[in-house]
Design an enzyme around this catalytic site. Structure first.
Site, PDB file in Angstrom:
ATOM      1  N   TYR A  65      41.434  61.753  43.212  1.00 13.75           N
ATOM      2  CA  TYR A  65      41.815  60.554  42.470  1.00 13.75           C
ATOM      3  C   TYR A  65      42.864  59.783  43.267  1.00 13.75           C
ATOM      4  O   TYR A  65      43.918  60.336  43.613  1.00 13.75           O
ATOM      5  CB  TYR A  65      42.375  60.925  41.094  1.00 13.75           C
ATOM      6  CG  TYR A  65      42.746  59.720  40.260  1.00 13.75           C
ATOM      7  CD1 TYR A  65      41.765  58.938  39.663  1.00 13.75           C
ATOM      8  CD2 TYR A  65      44.080  59.363  40.081  1.00 13.75           C
ATOM      9  CE1 TYR A  65      42.099  57.820  38.902  1.00 13.75           C
ATOM     10  CE2 TYR A  65      44.418  58.251  39.319  1.00 13.75           C
ATOM     11  CZ  TYR A  65      43.427  57.487  38.733  1.00 13.75           C
ATOM     12  OH  TYR A  65      43.761  56.383  37.992  1.00 13.75           O
ATOM     13  N   MET A  74      45.766  57.502  43.468  1.00 13.51           N
ATOM     14  CA  MET A  74      46.808  56.998  42.580  1.00 13.51           C
ATOM     15  C   MET A  74      47.341  55.655  43.059  1.00 13.51           C
ATOM     16  O   MET A  74      47.421  54.696  42.285  1.00 13.51           O
ATOM     17  CB  MET A  74      47.950  58.021  42.485  1.00 13.51           C
ATOM     18  CG  MET A  74      47.547  59.350  41.897  1.00 13.51           C
ATOM     19  SD  MET A  74      48.960  60.498  41.736  1.00 13.51           S
ATOM     20  CE  MET A  74      49.248  60.956  43.462  1.00 13.51           C
ATOM     21  N   HIS A 127      40.731  53.526  39.465  1.00 16.29           N
ATOM     22  CA  HIS A 127      40.556  52.483  38.466  1.00 16.29           C
ATOM     23  C   HIS A 127      41.012  51.150  39.039  1.00 16.29           C
ATOM     24  O   HIS A 127      42.014  51.091  39.754  1.00 16.29           O
ATOM     25  CB  HIS A 127      41.362  52.788  37.201  1.00 16.29           C
ATOM     26  CG  HIS A 127      40.917  54.025  36.486  1.00 16.29           C
ATOM     27  ND1 HIS A 127      41.438  55.282  36.769  1.00 16.29           N
ATOM     28  CD2 HIS A 127      39.994  54.214  35.515  1.00 16.29           C
ATOM     29  CE1 HIS A 127      40.848  56.177  35.981  1.00 16.29           C
ATOM     30  NE2 HIS A 127      39.979  55.562  35.210  1.00 16.29           N
ATOM     31  N   ASN A 132      40.520  42.084  39.545  1.00 17.58           N
ATOM     32  CA  ASN A 132      40.912  42.319  40.930  1.00 17.58           C
ATOM     33  C   ASN A 132      39.692  42.442  41.835  1.00 17.58           C
ATOM     34  O   ASN A 132      39.285  43.529  42.239  1.00 17.58           O
ATOM     35  CB  ASN A 132      41.779  43.573  41.033  1.00 17.58           C
ATOM     36  CG  ASN A 132      42.496  43.667  42.364  1.00 17.58           C
ATOM     37  OD1 ASN A 132      42.158  42.984  43.320  1.00 17.58           O
ATOM     38  ND2 ASN A 132      43.487  44.524  42.414  1.00 17.58           N
ATOM     39  N   ALA A 185      40.280  44.160  45.388  1.00 14.21           N
ATOM     40  CA  ALA A 185      40.247  45.624  45.429  1.00 14.21           C
ATOM     41  C   ALA A 185      38.814  46.132  45.352  1.00 14.21           C
ATOM     42  O   ALA A 185      38.427  47.054  46.079  1.00 14.21           O
ATOM     43  CB  ALA A 185      41.075  46.198  44.288  1.00 14.21           C
ATOM     44  N   TYR A 216      36.846  48.429  48.409  1.00 11.67           N
ATOM     45  CA  TYR A 216      36.260  49.759  48.262  1.00 11.67           C
ATOM     46  C   TYR A 216      34.731  49.736  48.320  1.00 11.67           C
ATOM     47  O   TYR A 216      34.120  50.634  48.896  1.00 11.67           O
ATOM     48  CB  TYR A 216      36.713  50.400  46.953  1.00 11.67           C
ATOM     49  CG  TYR A 216      38.131  50.915  46.998  1.00 11.67           C
ATOM     50  CD1 TYR A 216      38.437  52.123  47.615  1.00 11.67           C
ATOM     51  CD2 TYR A 216      39.173  50.199  46.426  1.00 11.67           C
ATOM     52  CE1 TYR A 216      39.734  52.606  47.666  1.00 11.67           C
ATOM     53  CE2 TYR A 216      40.486  50.672  46.469  1.00 11.67           C
ATOM     54  CZ  TYR A 216      40.754  51.871  47.087  1.00 11.67           C
ATOM     55  OH  TYR A 216      42.044  52.338  47.144  1.00 11.67           O
TER      56      TYR A 216
END
Length: 221
Positions: free
Chosen positions: A108, A110, A177, A182, A185, A189
């Site tokens: 995950y 962060m 998340h 956004n 972002a 990814y």
């Protein structure tokens, strides 16, 4: 971003990424370094500069306690910290609030942040790729290949515990998340690492607008 499971408050990389999509400039030759109790305030400065909300002390204490330079690390350029990524291995959750399969795990993300002056120079990409490389290096087949005789790689392979290698062998995905507004972002990814956009979670964030997020996920095995 409000990570409800750990009580952390602040905007995560998955919310703003800490990286605005800018015109690509010359790639920087960076080095990685661990985050520890002696330099964790540098992480706080990176986060304060990149994200509009503030992480509480519990977040920084958790990062230091983990002592995992493979998942939580700084990016250095000319001896200065210019970015950081913080990730963790956790049990896979099928749905929010559902513990899911306890034998299956995920990475995950962060936080991921890069100082504004150094964005668009592959720093964020290298930070994420380093986490993916770490996973693949310690879960690939033990059969020899053309690089198996590299002494440095051999030492690094032995440097992680059998417990950590077992933990990584249970990882099936990497996830984060992203606030629904956004698009930078999501593009970072999806285009850069082939993540897939999953379900939308309503009211995931408590202190930002819009409060909804998408799950971004990449299957690893």
């Amino acid at each position: 971003t409000h990570d409800r499971r750990s009580g952390k408050t602040g905007l995560n990389a998955q919310q703003t990424i800490g990286i605005k999509m800018t015109a690509t400039r010359k790639e920087l030759d960076i080095e990685f370094g661990p985050i520890n109790e002696n330099n964790v305030e540098q992480l706080r400065k990176i986060n304060d500069a990149c994200f509009p909300l503030t992480y509480n002390d519990a977040f920084y204490k958790e990062v230091v306690k983990r002592k995992d330079e493979n998942l939580c690390k700084f990016a250095y350029f000319n001896g200065f910290v210019i970015g950081a990524i913080c990730a963790r291995v956790e049990p896979t959750q099928l749905k929010e609030g559902n513990p899911g399969n306890s034998t299956s795990k995920r990475i995950y993300i962060m936080t991921l942040g890069v100082l504004a002056a150094y964005r668009g120079r592959q720093v964020g990409h290298k930070l994420v790729q380093s986490v993916l490389d770490y996973y693949h290096k310690h879960t690939q087949s033990s059969s020899t290949d053309s690089t198996s005789n590299d002494v440095e790689d051999t030492v690094h392979q032995l440097s992680i515990s059998s417990e950590r290698r077992q933990e990584l062998s249970q990882v099936t995905e990497i996830l984060l998340h992203v606030q629904i507004s956004n698009t930078d972002a999501m593009r970072f990814y999806i285009d850069g690492f082939q993540f897939e956009k999953g379900d939308m979670i309503e009211n995931y964030y408590k202190r930002i607008d819009p409060p909804h997020c998408y799950i971004l996920l990449k299957k690893l095995s």
